[in-house]
Design a protein around this motif. Sequence first.
Motif, short mmCIF file in Angstrom:
data_model
loop_
_atom_site.label_atom_id
_atom_site.label_comp_id
_atom_site.label_asym_id
_atom_site.label_seq_id
_atom_site.Cartn_x
_atom_site.Cartn_y
_atom_site.Cartn_z
N MET A 6 0.84 -1.20 0.00
CA MET A 6 0.00 0.00 0.00
C MET A 6 0.87 1.25 0.00
O MET A 6 1.88 1.30 0.69
N LYS A 7 0.45 2.24 -0.76
CA LYS A 7 1.22 3.49 -0.82
C LYS A 7 1.04 4.28 0.47
O LYS A 7 -0.01 4.22 1.11
N ASP A 8 2.07 5.06 0.82
CA ASP A 8 1.95 5.93 1.98
C ASP A 8 0.97 7.05 1.69
O ASP A 8 0.92 7.56 0.57
N ALA A 9 0.22 7.45 2.71
CA ALA A 9 -0.79 8.49 2.55
C ALA A 9 -0.20 9.88 2.76
O ALA A 9 0.82 10.04 3.46
N ALA A 10 -0.82 10.88 2.13
CA ALA A 10 -0.45 12.27 2.35
C ALA A 10 -1.71 13.13 2.34
O ALA A 10 -2.67 12.81 1.65
N VAL A 11 -1.67 14.20 3.11
CA VAL A 11 -2.79 15.15 3.13
C VAL A 11 -2.33 16.45 2.48
O VAL A 11 -1.25 16.95 2.79
N VAL A 12 -3.14 16.95 1.57
CA VAL A 12 -2.89 18.25 0.95
C VAL A 12 -3.30 19.32 1.95
O VAL A 12 -4.44 19.31 2.42
N ALA A 13 -2.37 20.21 2.32
CA ALA A 13 -2.67 21.19 3.37
C ALA A 13 -2.30 22.60 2.93
O ALA A 13 -1.22 22.82 2.39
N LEU A 14 -3.22 23.54 3.15
CA LEU A 14 -2.96 24.94 2.81
C LEU A 14 -3.33 25.83 3.99
O LEU A 14 -4.39 25.66 4.60
N ASP A 15 -2.45 26.77 4.30
CA ASP A 15 -2.69 27.77 5.34
C ASP A 15 -2.68 29.12 4.63
O ASP A 15 -1.62 29.62 4.25
N VAL A 16 -3.87 29.67 4.42
CA VAL A 16 -4.01 30.87 3.59
C VAL A 16 -4.01 32.12 4.46
O VAL A 16 -4.90 32.28 5.31
N GLY A 17 -3.04 32.99 4.27
CA GLY A 17 -2.97 34.23 5.04
C GLY A 17 -3.19 35.44 4.14
O GLY A 17 -3.34 35.31 2.93
N GLY A 18 -3.17 36.61 4.74
CA GLY A 18 -3.40 37.84 4.00
C GLY A 18 -2.33 38.11 2.95
O GLY A 18 -2.62 38.64 1.88
N THR A 19 -1.07 37.73 3.24
CA THR A 19 -0.01 37.98 2.27
C THR A 19 0.47 36.72 1.56
O THR A 19 0.77 36.75 0.39
N GLY A 20 0.52 35.60 2.28
CA GLY A 20 1.04 34.38 1.65
C GLY A 20 0.26 33.14 2.02
O GLY A 20 -0.50 33.12 2.99
N MET A 21 0.44 32.11 1.18
CA MET A 21 -0.15 30.80 1.46
C MET A 21 1.00 29.84 1.75
O MET A 21 1.90 29.69 0.93
N LYS A 22 0.93 29.20 2.92
CA LYS A 22 1.88 28.13 3.22
C LYS A 22 1.20 26.83 2.84
O LYS A 22 0.07 26.59 3.25
N CYS A 23 1.87 26.03 2.05
CA CYS A 23 1.21 24.84 1.50
C CYS A 23 2.13 23.65 1.70
O CYS A 23 3.36 23.78 1.62
N ALA A 24 1.53 22.48 1.92
CA ALA A 24 2.38 21.31 2.20
C ALA A 24 1.65 20.01 1.90
O ALA A 24 0.43 19.97 1.79
N LEU A 25 2.45 18.97 1.77
CA LEU A 25 1.95 17.60 1.83
C LEU A 25 2.37 17.07 3.19
O LEU A 25 3.56 17.06 3.50
#
Length: 309
Positions: A1-20
């Motif tokens: 089975m493949k390892d799982a990942a969650v698509v994650a975004l933290d949206v702020g007024g100036t920038g978006m921090k994004c991650a798996l």
Amino acid sequence: MKDAAVVALDVGGTGMKCALVRPDGTVHHAERHPTRAERGPEAVIGTILDVAEGLAQRARDDGLDPIAAGVAVPGVIDEANGIAVWSSNVGFRDVPLRDLVADRLGLPAALGHDVRVGGVAEARLAAGRGHSHVLFMAIGTGIAAALVVHGVGYGGAHGAAGEVGHIVVRPGGNPCGCGARGCLEAHASARSIGRRYAELSGHPGATAFDVVTRAGQGDQLAATVWREAIGTLADGLVICQGLYDVNALVIGGGLAEARDALLDPLREAVRERLTFQRMPDIVRAELGDNAGCIGAALLALDHLEKKTP
Ligand SMILES: [Zn+2]
């Protein structure tokens, strides 16, 4: 089975921090994008969806299985219905962001409040680990907090809990963006501390970082401004402790970069002010800028668990 990942975004007024983010909270891949909120909410939503889709693809390319998506935004969030009710610095008003993301990605999605999910991440995985009752306080441009009890964030009746930046600690004091005077964030946010020193010293553009640096170098005015801000923060924290009675107070946001120059005098100032209340552990946040992303992923996983019988 493949390892799982969650698509994650933290949206702020100036920038978006994004991650798996992996299910254990570790970050597989991170990227940043400008929010450019001045383009209007439609364009910002478009960017969020494009970035989320790109991350899901990146996960597949890396041999991971994207299982869910979590998005964190500031403001007032209706978490149960996945709606960004009001986010002034992103320009959102009643945006059904959870369903938009779920539809575009074909994955279950969750929407949360940036500080609240960040608090959950710190409480479960980092600075608040092992503590049942945690108050996470982010002190940056503004001040906001999140109460986390046994790993669950408390949102309040209207999704607006934790606005401790608008506790009035100096009646009749500095005007605040909310319309009141003397709010905690109008006196003790990183921005307010920098502004106060700039006014008194005639150094325009001074930041809280300048204040703490100069105070450490023997600048008496900077030391006074810093000491006053610590006292004001302590007044606010003592009110919070009276309300919430936590065992850990986790301080994050830009001001926490001052580390012991903040935490040592703050602990002392809080201890001096407490009468019958119990002293919480006052510690620095550990996840830094990643807290919102990791928390958004944890929220998405929580929702996933609830749906799976
Ligand atoms: Zn205010």
